[in-house]
Write an enzyme that holds these catalytic residues in place. Structure first.
Site, PDB file in Angstrom:
ATOM      1  CG  HIS B 122      -1.908   0.941   1.439  1.00 26.32           C
ATOM      2  ND1 HIS B 122      -1.663   2.242   1.817  1.00 26.32           N
ATOM      3  CD2 HIS B 122      -3.246   0.838   1.280  1.00 26.32           C
ATOM      4  CE1 HIS B 122      -2.814   2.887   1.879  1.00 26.32           C
ATOM      5  NE2 HIS B 122      -3.791   2.065   1.558  1.00 26.32           N
ATOM      6  CG  ASP B 199       0.450  -2.698   6.247  1.00 25.67           C
ATOM      7  OD1 ASP B 199      -0.499  -2.822   7.049  1.00 25.67           O
ATOM      8  OD2 ASP B 199       0.342  -2.084   5.160  1.00 25.67           O
ATOM      9  CD  GLN B 202      -6.881  -4.464   4.201  1.00 27.78           C
ATOM     10  OE1 GLN B 202      -7.864  -5.135   4.503  1.00 27.78           O
ATOM     11  NE2 GLN B 202      -6.984  -3.194   3.866  1.00 27.78           N
ATOM     12  CE  LYS B 225      -7.199  -0.370   6.518  1.00 30.72           C
ATOM     13  NZ  LYS B 225      -7.991   0.340   5.525  1.00 30.72           N
ATOM     14  CB  CYS B 365      -3.839   3.486  -1.351  1.00 30.01           C
ATOM     15  SG  CYS B 365      -4.981   4.810  -1.032  1.00 30.01           S
TER      16      CYS B 365
END
Lengths: 159, 424
Positions: B122, B199, B202, B225, B365
């Site tokens: 991202h 990261d 998600q 999220k 993104c």
């Protein structure tokens, strides 16, 4: 102006018909202005960083009139159709006439008063876009890029 | 017992009608998820009953607010199975967590040092490193993805050199849904002495995360999220590394002592939490964590796999669609990204929106990844535990309408065009 085919769509979503007028879809399927130019007088690249739509616009002038327009890039139906209409309409126009058309479209999109004497041709089909505010940028991208080409900017981002 | 219909009642927004009578179908969960009422209520309760600035006040409200805020740190530690050598820093979002790392770790880097990223990152895990490059002249490399939309681990290994200071990689791609093998990369990073940043924006909402077991040095994710409010990011990291790092932002709370000449820093994690934090939303995030755990991450994961499988089976009937995902559904549960060369994702999104369905269209993104995939934009449907098979059915029906609208599947000329472009 694009020749309309017989009505052949199954329009199951009537609320969308104002956005996706038949003329828009026709321009999207067979866009005008895809022939590269042998000589370029003005050009600019525009992009909508929000969605990644890109357009590259080149103009050729002859006797103070726009003689040829080349437009390439990728985008949604609204942005491609708007670019195709631009290529079709601006041929043979003086710079001032072209600017007036561009201003007129911007005014329509932003619900401002327009000069009723200007013949908008196929551009009238874009009027439905203003009911979909997030798509206005798509419709204006080729025209913003055109204006930037005139002032000699090579790259423009609309925000 | 996982009961999706019962769960849906916890989310007031799922009752919402769009364009008059269309039931909202929310399939943009990779962007942000909806919030259960208890999370929303926690924010109201904080402001109505114990709103106070934390850490410094001696009054009752300050004590209650501080305790509630700090208690969430403990909840996060449990959620990601931290050991006693790890710490939690609250930020604004995953993006800020990575910026913090790029800035503070980067202070000790010098020209020629290398940062290894992947092609599926991202922008939030690319741009902070470009900013560091401007300051420190570090080199940035990208490990490629395979034509199966997975990370090329062999090539990644070859890109690691003695100069590789940081490997920063997504746990689960926000476009492809691909879940990367962090343990495998952690071994490589450890052998080489590189810092590994993950990261998890998600992954943390959808699957069990064990920070110690993954073997990374830092893990970043976002509250919004995973049923929590916006404005709260998490940065999990090894205490020892946090202690060595330069501070990120300066101000109140991050200091121990300030004089007319200089300052000394507070202990970790407060050293990285300058200024009054987002107290209400951190506290509400704690409620979201409890809520998710009550439903159970195993049940959530199982439901999402089942739903993804169901959606894929239906989507594959549109033979002109290209689906950008690994073949194994277990590797991309919850995220389905697709495109075709004729109907632009924006047009698809507008048309399905008319049916009350929220999906994402654009570059998500991840412009470098889009370039790699050879498209300027894609459509993405992303699921969460409150989505149902019925919603997928309505979504597929709306897609059919979008394709009919553009005559895809009916018009021979266009079908040929699609076939030709897909085979390229």
């Amino acid at each position: 102006m694009i020749q309309m085919k017989e009505k052949h769509q199954s329009r199951s979503l009537p609320q969308l018909d104002e956005l996706y007028k038949e003329i828009i879809l026709e321009h999207y399927r067979k866009p005008c202005g895809r022939e590269p130019l042998d000589k370029v007088d003005f050009c600019a690249e525009g992009m909508n960083p929000l969605c990644g739509d890109e357009v590259k616009l080149s103009l050729q002038l002859k006797d103070n009139k726009i003689s040829k327009v080349h437009i390439e890039g990728h985008g949604c139906s609204i942005s491609v159709a708007s670019g195709s209409i631009l290529a079709d309409m601006l041929k043979g126009k003086t710079i001032d006439e072209a600017k007036n058309i561009s201003n007129c479209l911007k005014n329509i999109m932003h619900d401002k008063e327009t000069d009723s004497k200007i013949d908008l041709g196929d551009l009238e089909a874009l009027e439905g876009v203003k009911k979909f505010p997030v798509r206005i940028k798509c419709a204006l991208l080729p025209w913003t890029t055109f204006e930037e080409a005139l002032i000699g900017h090579e790259h423009v981002e609309i925000s | 017992m996982f009961d999706v219909n019962k769960i849906r009642k916890d989310f007031p927004i799922l009752e919402r009608k769009i364009w008059g009578d269309k039931q909202l179908i929310y399939l943009d969960n990779a962007a942000t998820t909806q919030k259960p009422k208890i999370v929303i209520d926690a924010i109201v309760q904080y402001y109505e009953t114990y709103n106070a600035n934390i850490h410094r006040g001696v009054h009752k409200l300050a004590e209650e607010a501080t305790a509630a805020y700090e208690n969430v740190r403990e909840k996060v530690k449990k959620y990601v199975s931290c050991d006693s050598n790890s710490e939690i820093v609250f930020t604004r979002n995953t993006t800020e967590s990575i910026n913090l790392l790029a800035y503070s770790l980067g202070e000790s880097f010098s020209e020629g040092d290398e940062i290894l990223l992947t092609e599926m990152e991202h922008h939030s895990n690319i741009v902070p490193w470009y900013l560091l490059r401007n300051r420190k002249k570090v080199n940035i490399k990208f490990a490629p993805i395979t034509d199966q939309y997975e990370l090329d681990y062999e090539k990644l290994e070859k890109l690691i050199t003695k100069k590789t200071k940081v490997i920063s990689i997504t746990h689960k791609s926000n476009v492809l849904g691909t879940v990367n093998d962090i343990k495998k990369i952690a071994k490589l990073a450890k052998t080489n002495g590189s810092i590994l940043i993950v990261d998890a924006a998600q992954s943390a909402p959808h699957m069990k995360i064990d920070f110690s077991d993954l073997g990374c040095d830092f893990l970043a994710f976002s509250s919004h999220k995973m049923c929590g409010p916006t404005g709260v990011g998490l940065l999990v990291g090894k205490k020892e590394l946090f202690e060595k790092m330069s501070p990120f932002l300066g101000g109140g709370e991050m200091i121990r002592k300030v004089t007319f000449e200089d300052f000394t820093t507070n202990d970790v994690p407060w050293k990285f939490e300058a200024g009054t934090p987002n107290i209400a939303d951190v506290i509400a995030f704690g409620v979201a964590l409890d809520y998710i755990q009550k439903i159970g991450l195993d049940s959530i994961y199982k439901h999402e796999i089942e739903l993804t499988q169901y959606a894929l089976t239906k989507l594959r009937k549109f033979d002109f669609l290209k689906i950008y995902a690994p073949a194994d559904v277990n590797k991309h549960a919850g995220i389905i990204t697709f495109a075709n060369p004729v109907v632009h994702p924006h047009d698809i999104a507008t048309i399905v929106d008319q049916e009350g369905i929220a999906i994402r269209a654009g570059h998500h993104c991840a412009q470098p990844l889009m370039k790699k995939l050879g498209v300027s934009a894609t459509s993405r449907a992303s699921l969460y535990f409150y989505n149902t098979k019925d919603e997928i059915d309505v979504f597929i029906g709306a897609l059919q309408k979008a394709f009919d609208y553009f005559e895809l599947g009916a018009c021979k000329e266009l079908k040929e065009k699609v076939g030709e472009r897909i085979s390229k």
